[in-house]
Scaffold this active site. Structure first.
Site, mmCIF file in Angstrom:
data_model
loop_
_atom_site.group_PDB
_atom_site.id
_atom_site.type_symbol
_atom_site.label_atom_id
_atom_site.label_comp_id
_atom_site.label_asym_id
_atom_site.label_seq_id
_atom_site.Cartn_x
_atom_site.Cartn_y
_atom_site.Cartn_z
ATOM 1 C CB SER A 261 -9.910 0.307 -0.010
ATOM 2 O OG SER A 261 -9.303 0.334 -1.124
ATOM 3 C CG ASP B 232 -2.283 0.512 1.056
ATOM 4 O OD1 ASP B 232 -2.416 1.764 1.067
ATOM 5 O OD2 ASP B 232 -3.122 -0.087 0.510
ATOM 6 C CG HIS C 224 -5.534 3.464 1.215
ATOM 7 N ND1 HIS C 224 -5.273 2.221 0.623
ATOM 8 C CD2 HIS C 224 -6.736 3.689 0.974
ATOM 9 C CE1 HIS C 224 -6.161 1.667 -0.168
ATOM 10 N NE2 HIS C 224 -7.138 2.468 0.152
#
Length: 493
Positions: free
Chosen positions: A407, A206, A241
């Protein structure tokens, strides 16, 4: 594969309140809302609601009997001029019931937006909210809503935000969660911040994972960056994220702080930075960018370092519609890695790559009502669904935020895969005899089957037989696999 891929992230503001009950006689003060809670209420209901006097929570036994335990009363006021004038029936009824422009409503669990219209039915009034009816009663200046019993009294983790994590325990819509509570009860190690036993490796490919104070599971030394720029630090989450996804996997649970993760310290979270963003520490950033070079370099590292007697998990909450031969070959070659990937957020009948690859466990998203999330891609290559709507988790720097997307559903499944590997390690199983296909099969076999409305238009309905994640079911299915491989199971766990 395209050079640049977009992350599947849609930001939403967190909007649920938590109340802490006290031991006084009814009617009793539950809590006085803080300034932050008042702001959350205002953000949730918009200009339709305004503040009058104090915000004082009161228990009402009659309401508790009608709505279930934990019904609370909050003094509110509603301004009739904010109701849609296009609904003359609602406006007419409002004129009948308002008292000095102040009135309130009873709200069933799941009320999720401003009052759209009011209609009489069987002596009661109904409020139409987002196309669904919720039972209401009009009364001067009172609003009633429900909340779960305090976590401590229900034997749940004591994390103060736990009641906002519906995917772990959906008290408003029972059954529509990942069924983790029986697993925590059977394996208390998952809630133990001092746990020192075997751990399953989960690689978060990520944009980096910030070392949040609730991420005791994060292995900082093992984390690596494959981005060759100044912001390439594996712990520098500038999208942000990866930190959010990591919290879903293994935020410290039962520590009287923040939220609860699924796997706790039985998972070893490793940040592999393969994406970059431009977040400056304030406000939202909704996408990150990654190159095929960064992805493939990380994949080749895994191929060289995850040995035949090991088994690891990769969380891939990213992708795109273009097929990439090099990426597919790298996934195929990494036979000792369970790949879990997100289907994408375009609300189309086509999932993204790498989710679409046959070797990958492809994850789409449900909302808190058990319906296909309004953003989620879905086709017959989806292997399982988890929850991706309004997911509260960790955020840089030592903060919390709610995001939505496939996600967010993906690490729920990836954490489950890590739990299965941890179970095998705890039982002393020979991991070389366990394939990634066995792990994926157990997750699917243990899932709850469901008929899902996957329609993309308001026309003819389209339904699909599919599966939703059940962590307890997955572990039960995998235990049967372990029994076949190793009849004499260890009692050490």
């Amino acid at each position: 594969m395209k050079r640049v891929l977009q992350f599947f992230v849609i930001l939403v503001s967190s909007c649920f309140l938590a109340y802490s009950q006290t031991e006084t006689e009814a009617p009793k003060v539950i809590s006085t809302l803080t300034t932050e809670q008042v702001s959350e209420l205002s953000a949730r209901f918009g200009s339709l609601w305004s503040h009058v006097g104090t915000y004082e929570g009161l228990a009402d036994p009659a309401l508790a009997e009608y709505f279930g335990p934990g019904a609370y009363k909050i003094r509110r006021v509603i301004r009739d001029e904010n109701l849609p004038t296009a609904d003359p029936e609602a406006m007419s009824q409002l004129q009948e019931i308002k008292a000095d422009r102040k009135f309130g409503v009873f709200l069933r669990p799941g009320f999720d937006g401003p009052l759209v219209s009011i209609a009489k039915a069987g002596g009661r009034r109904l409020a139409k909210v987002s196309g669904k009816f919720a039972s209401v009663e009009v009364e001067p200046n009172n609003t009633y809503t429900t909340q779960s019993e305090p976590a401590s009294s229900a034997g749940l983790p004591d994390d103060p935000m736990f009641d906002r994590q519906y995917w772990l325990n959906n008290f408003r819509y029972p059954g529509f969660d990942i069924n983790i509570l029986p697993v925590w009860k059977k394996f208390p190690q998952l809630l133990d911040a001092s746990y020192k036993g075997p751990r399953a490796d989960l690689y978060m490919l990520d944009g980096g994972v910030y070392p949040h104070s609730e991420l005791g599971c994060l292995d900082i030394a093992a984390s690596k960056s494959f981005i060759r720029k100044a912001e390439g630090d594996a712990l520098n989450d500038r999208i942000p994220h990866g930190t959010h996804l990591g919290g879903i996997v293994c935020a410290e649970a039962n520590n009287e702080v923040g939220i609860a993760g699924i796997a706790g310290r039985t998972a070893r979270l490793i940040s592999f930075k393969i994406a970059e963003g431009s977040w400056n520490g304030s406000g939202p950033s909704t996408q990150g960018h990654l190159s095929d070079e960064a992805i493939l370099e990380a994949m080749y590292w895994l191929l060289a370092n995850v040995k035949s007697n090991q088994l690891a998990v990769v969380n891939a909450s990213w992708g795109g519609f273009a097929y990439g031969q090099s990426l597919h070959e790298a996934v195929r070659a990494n036979k000792r890695v369970v790949f879990v990937a997100a289907s994408g957020n375009n609300f189309t009948s086509q999932v993204h790559y790498p989710c679409a690859l046959p070797e990958v466990l492809c994850v789409s998203a449900l909302d808190q009502y058990g319906q296909l999330a309004a953003f989620a891609n879905y086709d017959d290559r989806v292997g399982i669904l988890a929850y991706g709507e309004t997911i509260l988790s960790l955020y840089p720097t030592n903060d919390y935020n709610s995001l939505r997307g496939t996600s967010q559903a993906t690490p729920e499944v990836a954490a489950t895969a890590a739990l299965l590997i941890w179970l095998a390690l705890s039982d002393g199983a020979d991991l070389s005899k366990i394939s990634r296909e066995m792990v994926i099969a157990a997750i699917k076999d243990g899932a709850k089957t469901m008929e899902l409305d996957v329609s993309r238009t308001s026309g003819e309905k389209e339904f699909a037989q599919t599966r939703r994640l059940d962590v307890a079911g997955a572990l039960a299915a995998f235990e049967k696999t372990l029994v076949k491989l190793q009849p004499q199971l260890s009692d050490s766990r």
